[in-house]
Motif scaffolding. Sequence first.
Motif, PDB file in Angstrom:
ATOM      1  N   SER A 236      18.516   3.334   3.982  1.00 25.51           N
ATOM      2  CA  SER A 236      17.513   4.167   3.146  1.00 25.51           C
ATOM      3  C   SER A 236      17.708   3.663   1.598  1.00 25.51           C
ATOM      4  O   SER A 236      18.955   3.328   1.113  1.00 25.51           O
TER       5      SER A 236
ATOM      6  N   ARG B  82      20.448   8.764  -1.892  1.00 29.16           N
ATOM      7  CA  ARG B  82      19.468   8.185  -0.839  1.00 29.16           C
ATOM      8  C   ARG B  82      18.221   8.985  -1.147  1.00 29.16           C
ATOM      9  O   ARG B  82      18.023   9.964  -1.292  1.00 29.16           O
TER      10      ARG B  82
ATOM     11  N   ARG C  20      15.322  10.148   0.582  1.00 32.21           N
ATOM     12  CA  ARG C  20      14.832  10.713   1.901  1.00 32.21           C
ATOM     13  C   ARG C  20      14.332  11.986   1.959  1.00 32.21           C
ATOM     14  O   ARG C  20      14.576  12.730   0.867  1.00 32.21           O
TER      15      ARG C  20
ATOM     16  N   GLU D 238      12.223  13.520   8.142  1.00 32.50           N
ATOM     17  CA  GLU D 238      13.273  13.206   9.059  1.00 32.50           C
ATOM     18  C   GLU D 238      13.265  14.101  10.365  1.00 32.50           C
ATOM     19  O   GLU D 238      13.280  13.363  11.195  1.00 32.50           O
TER      20      GLU D 238
ATOM     21  N   ASP E 246      23.846   6.476   6.080  1.00 32.61           N
ATOM     22  CA  ASP E 246      22.769   5.807   6.792  1.00 32.61           C
ATOM     23  C   ASP E 246      23.038   5.377   8.343  1.00 32.61           C
ATOM     24  O   ASP E 246      22.162   5.657   9.338  1.00 32.61           O
TER      25      ASP E 246
ATOM     26  N   SER F  99      11.710   6.538   2.265  1.00 31.93           N
ATOM     27  CA  SER F  99      12.821   5.889   2.379  1.00 31.93           C
ATOM     28  C   SER F  99      12.765   4.409   2.437  1.00 31.93           C
ATOM     29  O   SER F  99      14.161   3.873   2.307  1.00 31.93           O
TER      30      SER F  99
END
Length: 477
Positions: free
Chosen positions: A37, A72, A74, A79, A206, A433
């Motif tokens: 990511s 990160r 995201r 997700e 990750d 990401s």
Amino acid sequence: MSGFSSLNTATTALWAAQRGMDVTGQNIANVNTDGYSRQRVDLQAMGGTAVPAIHSVSNGSDGGVAVEGVRRVRDAFLEARGHLETANTARLTAESAALGQVEENFREPGRSGIQSMLTDVWSAFSDLTTNPLKLAPRSQVIERLDTLAAGLHTTRAALDQQWDQTRDGLAVLAADVSTAAVSIADLNNSIRLATLSGLPVNELADRRDSLVSRLAEAVGATAVPRADGVVDVTIGGTTLVSGTHAIGVRLAGSDNPDGVGTDAPRLVTDPGGTTLRAGGTAGGQITALTSIVPGYRTQLDALARSLAGSLNAAHTAGFDATGAPGGPLFDDGSGTDPVDLSAVTAANLTLRVTDPARVAAAGISPAATGGTPSADARNADALFRLSLDPAGTDALYRKLVVSLGVESSVATRNLEVQSVLSAQVDAARESVSGVNLDEEMTNMMAFQHAYNAAARMITTIDEALDTLISRTGLVGR
């Protein structure tokens, strides 16, 4: 002292720009790393002191910049949606593959398929009506009936082998899931300790998220974030990983397709034995083990019983070349009388009549013809006319093949639709990401210019302080 404050401000800018270039370099280095990511530096302006005091004041113009952390990039919603769509795609893929293999087992259309063998049998009976007393057409009937029985054996054996292979694959998948669960728990522990110590955990996160995605594809797992950076992993509402602790998964249930009705294969927790509502690849394989393969296996056995029942009934109504009444053509291999049709399956269907002279082609008793075998072929014709029965074996098999084709086509179509949806979700996740080299090059140039500007600022402040010290007579005092 304002000059030294400015020097501190420029120094923080220098370090912030350096950190930004480091993170940008990390993103570029991992542009092709699966599961990585992209990361971003969180910068925060540093203001003057906020502590109230009589003689402590600040104009708020000094302070500089601080690197709050590296996060990160995201999207939690995407997700979770990605895990769901990945699980659905994997399940439909397994089901479609199972139906495709069943189609291969039936070998339709083709010369090696059961339909072709049935056609050959009816053709042999038709030839027998023309020459009922000759050995050649009688031998042809025996040969083609035996070939048909062998074809049913082959198809049934292929279905049994498919069932065994699917079960073995599911057992291996369960072991892989257990290993992944332990790895996630270990990563949770490492991330928790690193978070409490203020150390970076992006790469560890990750790796953990990549394992969670694998579990989503394998068994339809979902992840629930908790404090200290850890996540819980659940399968159909049952917790597999709780913080730093994990339980295993094993395959339970019958190891024989005949036992599916009373003890269906399933995934259970180990220890505990709680049945998991598995999705993903495991869900598709369980459907194949409990529904798809056993269903067509049952229909094939019913076809064998129908074939044996109809041919036996028609054959016993005629007379063979020796003048004796015809007997059953098929049984379950036991050779007992009377034939128990309920015991006949596609696996044990056995041709009972092996002597061509014992084929009951005549419809008239030798007693009515002076004791000599009759050239009448009415019973051979009756055997042939079984192929025209709208509720007979031919019709039953055609219904089976059409049903299989429709079910496989629907499964393939559903998989195509789901694959498009899953690809869209994956693209949306990647847009958030994933590493974009153009964007990273822009960020690198921005941080480079910021670094150059900060360095130039330090040089300017240094020159200003040198002028201040040299021209105010401070030197030598």
